[in-house]
Design a protein around this motif. Structure first.
Motif, PDB file in Angstrom:
ATOM      1  N   ARG A  16       0.772  -1.099  -0.388  1.00 59.03           N
ATOM      2  CA  ARG A  16      -0.406  -0.064   0.051  1.00 59.03           C
ATOM      3  C   ARG A  16       0.676   1.191   0.303  1.00 59.03           C
ATOM      4  NH1 ARG A  16      -1.362   0.533   5.575  1.00 59.03           N
ATOM      5  NH2 ARG A  16       0.540  -0.096   6.696  1.00 59.03           N
ATOM      6  N   LEU A  17       0.166   2.289  -0.687  1.00 57.10           N
ATOM      7  CA  LEU A  17       0.754   3.665  -0.349  1.00 57.10           C
ATOM      8  C   LEU A  17      -0.059   4.384   0.281  1.00 57.10           C
ATOM      9  CD1 LEU A  17       2.514   3.103  -3.871  1.00 57.10           C
ATOM     10  CD2 LEU A  17       3.419   3.492  -2.115  1.00 57.10           C
ATOM     11  N   GLY A  18      -0.336   4.112   1.317  1.00 53.59           N
ATOM     12  CA  GLY A  18      -1.759   5.217   1.555  1.00 53.59           C
ATOM     13  C   GLY A  18      -0.924   5.672   2.865  1.00 53.59           C
ATOM     14  N   THR A  83      -8.101   6.596   2.262  1.00 60.62           N
ATOM     15  CA  THR A  83      -8.422   5.648   1.611  1.00 60.62           C
ATOM     16  C   THR A  83      -8.024   5.418   0.688  1.00 60.62           C
ATOM     17  OG1 THR A  83     -10.870   4.180   1.660  1.00 60.62           O
ATOM     18  CG2 THR A  83     -10.918   6.615   0.814  1.00 60.62           C
ATOM     19  N   PRO A  84      -8.182   3.426  -0.348  1.00 58.02           N
ATOM     20  CA  PRO A  84      -8.248   4.145  -1.995  1.00 58.02           C
ATOM     21  C   PRO A  84      -9.171   3.621  -2.345  1.00 58.02           C
ATOM     22  CG  PRO A  84      -7.491   2.007  -0.190  1.00 58.02           C
ATOM     23  CD  PRO A  84      -7.598   3.372   0.366  1.00 58.02           C
ATOM     24  N   GLU A  85      -9.324   2.907  -3.404  1.00 54.40           N
ATOM     25  CA  GLU A  85     -10.591   2.621  -3.831  1.00 54.40           C
ATOM     26  C   GLU A  85      -9.826   1.272  -4.957  1.00 54.40           C
ATOM     27  OE1 GLU A  85     -12.990   3.554  -8.243  1.00 54.40           O
ATOM     28  OE2 GLU A  85     -12.689   5.282  -6.618  1.00 54.40           O
ATOM     29  N   SER A 114      -9.221  10.737  -0.498  1.00 50.41           N
ATOM     30  CA  SER A 114      -9.470   9.302  -1.491  1.00 50.41           C
ATOM     31  C   SER A 114      -8.204   9.530  -2.429  1.00 50.41           C
ATOM     32  CB  SER A 114     -10.672   9.276  -2.011  1.00 50.41           C
ATOM     33  OG  SER A 114     -11.351  10.230  -3.148  1.00 50.41           O
ATOM     34  N   TYR A 115      -7.539   8.625  -2.906  1.00 53.80           N
ATOM     35  CA  TYR A 115      -6.808   8.796  -3.909  1.00 53.80           C
ATOM     36  C   TYR A 115      -7.106   6.680  -4.638  1.00 53.80           C
ATOM     37  CZ  TYR A 115      -4.937   5.247  -0.724  1.00 53.80           C
ATOM     38  OH  TYR A 115      -3.894   3.719  -0.361  1.00 53.80           O
ATOM     39  N   ALA A 143     -14.065  17.290   0.352  1.00 55.15           N
ATOM     40  CA  ALA A 143     -13.216  16.238   0.602  1.00 55.15           C
ATOM     41  C   ALA A 143     -12.107  16.562  -0.232  1.00 55.15           C
ATOM     42  CB  ALA A 143     -13.485  14.956   0.030  1.00 55.15           C
ATOM     43  N   VAL A 144     -11.349  15.550   0.034  1.00 55.61           N
ATOM     44  CA  VAL A 144     -10.039  15.529  -0.604  1.00 55.61           C
ATOM     45  C   VAL A 144      -9.844  14.617  -1.785  1.00 55.61           C
ATOM     46  CG1 VAL A 144      -6.940  15.956  -0.868  1.00 55.61           C
ATOM     47  CG2 VAL A 144      -8.523  17.394   0.612  1.00 55.61           C
ATOM     48  N   ALA A 145     -10.194  14.538  -3.082  1.00 55.00           N
ATOM     49  CA  ALA A 145      -9.718  13.721  -3.725  1.00 55.00           C
ATOM     50  C   ALA A 145      -8.632  13.748  -4.865  1.00 55.00           C
ATOM     51  CB  ALA A 145     -10.638  13.788  -5.447  1.00 55.00           C
ATOM     52  N   LEU A 146      -7.260  12.438  -4.781  1.00 60.13           N
ATOM     53  CA  LEU A 146      -6.075  11.974  -5.629  1.00 60.13           C
ATOM     54  C   LEU A 146      -5.976  11.560  -6.640  1.00 60.13           C
ATOM     55  CD1 LEU A 146      -4.815  12.661  -2.002  1.00 60.13           C
ATOM     56  CD2 LEU A 146      -4.601  14.335  -3.091  1.00 60.13           C
ATOM     57  N   PRO A 147      -7.040  12.036  -7.815  1.00 60.60           N
ATOM     58  CA  PRO A 147      -6.351  11.518  -8.821  1.00 60.60           C
ATOM     59  C   PRO A 147      -5.442  11.209  -9.196  1.00 60.60           C
ATOM     60  CG  PRO A 147      -7.384  13.538 -10.140  1.00 60.60           C
ATOM     61  CD  PRO A 147      -7.206  13.202  -7.780  1.00 60.60           C
ATOM     62  N   MET A 148      -4.967   9.794 -10.118  1.00 61.78           N
ATOM     63  CA  MET A 148      -3.598   9.321 -10.567  1.00 61.78           C
ATOM     64  C   MET A 148      -2.460  10.283  -9.626  1.00 61.78           C
ATOM     65  SD  MET A 148      -4.890   8.750 -12.939  1.00 61.78           S
ATOM     66  CE  MET A 148      -3.749   7.749 -14.603  1.00 61.78           C
ATOM     67  N   PHE A 149      -2.590  10.050  -8.185  1.00 58.99           N
ATOM     68  CA  PHE A 149      -1.701  10.218  -7.328  1.00 58.99           C
ATOM     69  C   PHE A 149      -0.331  10.165  -6.928  1.00 58.99           C
ATOM     70  CE2 PHE A 149      -2.664   5.814  -5.875  1.00 58.99           C
ATOM     71  CZ  PHE A 149      -1.679   4.691  -4.955  1.00 58.99           C
ATOM     72  N   ALA A 150      -0.292   9.002  -7.740  1.00 62.87           N
ATOM     73  CA  ALA A 150       1.226   7.864  -7.887  1.00 62.87           C
ATOM     74  C   ALA A 150       2.385   9.006  -8.625  1.00 62.87           C
ATOM     75  CB  ALA A 150       1.250   6.717  -8.347  1.00 62.87           C
TER      76      ALA A 150
END
Length: 189
Positions: A16-18, A83-85, A114-115, A143-150
């Protein structure tokens, strides 16, 4: 007196990267004047698939892992779930951890960082909100949404665009308003 905020890392998978994302968010939460923030990692509780012999509404826990998890959740005034999806939904570790308890969750607000890939984990959050409301948790809209977080991991450190830092601050301020209001619900019941 600051409100007690638990920033909870929801993924427990070994790769995990959380925790990297949670460390970034926790630094912002630590600097927020309304909260005494604590980073909480679900993996540290080592919760097996729900194994209590009695229903959690009784608060008569048999296992040390449940007692430790209960004390942690009970101590918080508010939560931020990092939290991931997974497969368009929440990680099983989140669902399991929520289902371990009942009363400890009640009348507390929650927010989400979320990511994931293109969606940034928002589908996971929608399902998590449904589950939390059955525990009398108030999920806030911010909320905070983190698309393409990597793509924002630089030498093992999560460094998102500044816009995400600002979004986190806005979310925390709104969460504090809800936490103060909901604390009154817990003290008058």
């Amino acid at each position: 007196m600051p409100l007690k905020l638990h920033v909870i890392v929801c993924s427990t998978r070994p790769t995990r990267l959380g925790p990297k994302i949670a460390e970034w968010f926790d630094a912002i939460a630590q600097a927020h004047e309304a909260f005494d923030a604590e980073l909480v990692d679900l993996a540290d509780f080592n919760l097996p698939v729900f194994d209590e012999p009695k229903h959690p509404r009784l608060r008569d826990y048999a296992h040390d892992h449940t007692k430790a998890w209960s004390a942690s959740v009970d101590a918080a005034d508010a939560f931020v779930f990092v939290t991931p999806e997974y497969n368009y939904g929440p990680p099983p570790s989140f669902i399991n951890a929520v289902n371990y308890l009942v009363h400890e969750w009640a009348y507390k607000p929650a927010a989400f960082v979320s990511y994931g890939g293109a969606s940034g984990g928002v589908r996971s959050v929608q399902m998590e909100k449904l589950l939390l409301t059955t525990m009398k948790v108030m999920p806030i809209p911010e909320a905070v949404a983190l698309p393409m977080f990597a793509q924002h991991l630089v030498e093992g450190v999560f460094k998102p665009p500044e816009l995400q830092d600002r979004a986190a601050g806005v979310m925390l301020s709104e969460l504090a308003r809800w936490a103060r209001a909901m604390k009154l619900l817990r003290t008058t019941s």
